[in-house]
Design a protein around this motif. Structure first.
Motif, mmCIF file in Angstrom:
data_model
loop_
_atom_site.group_PDB
_atom_site.id
_atom_site.type_symbol
_atom_site.label_atom_id
_atom_site.label_comp_id
_atom_site.label_asym_id
_atom_site.label_seq_id
_atom_site.Cartn_x
_atom_site.Cartn_y
_atom_site.Cartn_z
ATOM 1 N N TYR A 128 -70.156 -94.455 87.558
ATOM 2 C CA TYR A 128 -69.241 -94.144 89.258
ATOM 3 C C TYR A 128 -69.873 -95.347 89.336
ATOM 4 C CZ TYR A 128 -69.139 -89.137 88.539
ATOM 5 O OH TYR A 128 -67.903 -87.707 88.378
ATOM 6 N N TYR A 129 -69.342 -96.037 90.358
ATOM 7 C CA TYR A 129 -69.487 -97.175 90.965
ATOM 8 C C TYR A 129 -69.624 -97.228 92.679
ATOM 9 C CZ TYR A 129 -68.374 -99.341 86.467
ATOM 10 O OH TYR A 129 -68.786 -99.608 85.373
ATOM 11 N N SER A 185 -73.134 -86.908 91.798
ATOM 12 C CA SER A 185 -73.895 -85.785 91.836
ATOM 13 C C SER A 185 -74.346 -84.985 91.108
ATOM 14 C CB SER A 185 -72.566 -85.613 92.764
ATOM 15 O OG SER A 185 -71.979 -84.375 91.578
ATOM 16 N N ALA A 186 -75.683 -84.964 91.755
ATOM 17 C CA ALA A 186 -76.190 -83.598 91.253
ATOM 18 C C ALA A 186 -75.355 -82.632 90.015
ATOM 19 C CB ALA A 186 -77.769 -83.372 91.841
ATOM 20 N N GLN A 187 -74.187 -82.059 90.960
ATOM 21 C CA GLN A 187 -73.255 -80.730 89.956
ATOM 22 C C GLN A 187 -72.936 -81.664 89.017
ATOM 23 O OE1 GLN A 187 -70.393 -79.945 92.517
ATOM 24 N NE2 GLN A 187 -70.181 -77.450 91.804
ATOM 25 N N VAL A 188 -72.616 -83.046 89.210
ATOM 26 C CA VAL A 188 -71.849 -83.500 87.600
ATOM 27 C C VAL A 188 -73.277 -83.566 86.751
ATOM 28 C CG1 VAL A 188 -70.650 -85.800 87.092
ATOM 29 C CG2 VAL A 188 -70.136 -84.863 89.940
ATOM 30 N N PHE A 190 -72.460 -77.305 84.591
ATOM 31 C CA PHE A 190 -71.891 -76.891 85.498
ATOM 32 C C PHE A 190 -69.751 -77.403 84.672
ATOM 33 C CE2 PHE A 190 -68.947 -79.862 88.178
ATOM 34 C CZ PHE A 190 -68.419 -79.092 88.683
ATOM 35 N N THR A 191 -70.716 -79.182 83.620
ATOM 36 C CA THR A 191 -69.471 -79.547 83.065
ATOM 37 C C THR A 191 -69.342 -78.260 81.735
ATOM 38 O OG1 THR A 191 -70.916 -80.094 81.417
ATOM 39 C CG2 THR A 191 -70.491 -82.030 83.556
ATOM 40 N N ASP A 192 -70.328 -77.748 81.021
ATOM 41 C CA ASP A 192 -69.532 -76.558 80.343
ATOM 42 C C ASP A 192 -68.836 -75.617 81.181
ATOM 43 O OD1 ASP A 192 -71.005 -78.427 78.348
ATOM 44 O OD2 ASP A 192 -72.606 -76.663 78.576
ATOM 45 N N GLN A 193 -68.962 -75.302 82.383
ATOM 46 C CA GLN A 193 -68.129 -74.197 82.343
ATOM 47 C C GLN A 193 -66.447 -75.061 83.545
ATOM 48 O OE1 GLN A 193 -69.523 -73.402 86.771
ATOM 49 N NE2 GLN A 193 -67.867 -72.255 87.564
ATOM 50 N N VAL A 194 -66.710 -75.994 83.992
ATOM 51 C CA VAL A 194 -65.593 -76.869 83.927
ATOM 52 C C VAL A 194 -64.110 -76.978 82.789
ATOM 53 C CG1 VAL A 194 -64.849 -79.886 84.756
ATOM 54 C CG2 VAL A 194 -66.636 -78.936 85.759
#
Length: 100
Positions: free
Chosen positions: A61-62, A72-75, A80-84
């Motif tokens: 990210y830039y 972000s903390a979510q990313v 969360f990434t496994d869910q996506v």
């Protein structure tokens, strides 16, 4: 005819339809001075740097100045990434394929 700053004339019908080309020319020189705005030169420099980088960095990210930053903390959350990934795979599985 309506004349806007730094542009050619615009017909009244085009003006009524929303054609106001003067804005991009008036505001473009201000882009380097306004936070979160960029210029084509800065964007090209960032893209060229990312494409030619030897770091093989993925998911980088830039910020608006082209400096690397954390997502972000979510990313950054593995759950969360496994869910996506799971939801994306489920969505893609619903698309009919000619090869199946």
């Amino acid at each position: 005819m309506v004349c806007t700053p730094l542009t050619t004339t615009v017909s009244p019908a085009a003006w009524a339809a929303g054609a106001k080309p003067g804005r991009k020319y008036v505001l473009a020189p201000l882009a380097p001075l306004i936070k979160y705005w960029s210029t084509p030169k800065r964007a090209a420099r960032l893209l060229a740097g990312a494409l030619t980088s030897q770091s093989h960095q993925s998911g980088a990210y830039y910020d608006e100045n082209g400096k690397p930053m954390l997502g972000s903390a979510q990313v950054r959350d593995p759950a969360f990434t496994d869910q996506v990934v799971a939801e994306t795979r489920a969505l893609l599985a619903q698309i009919p394929s000619k090869t199946r």
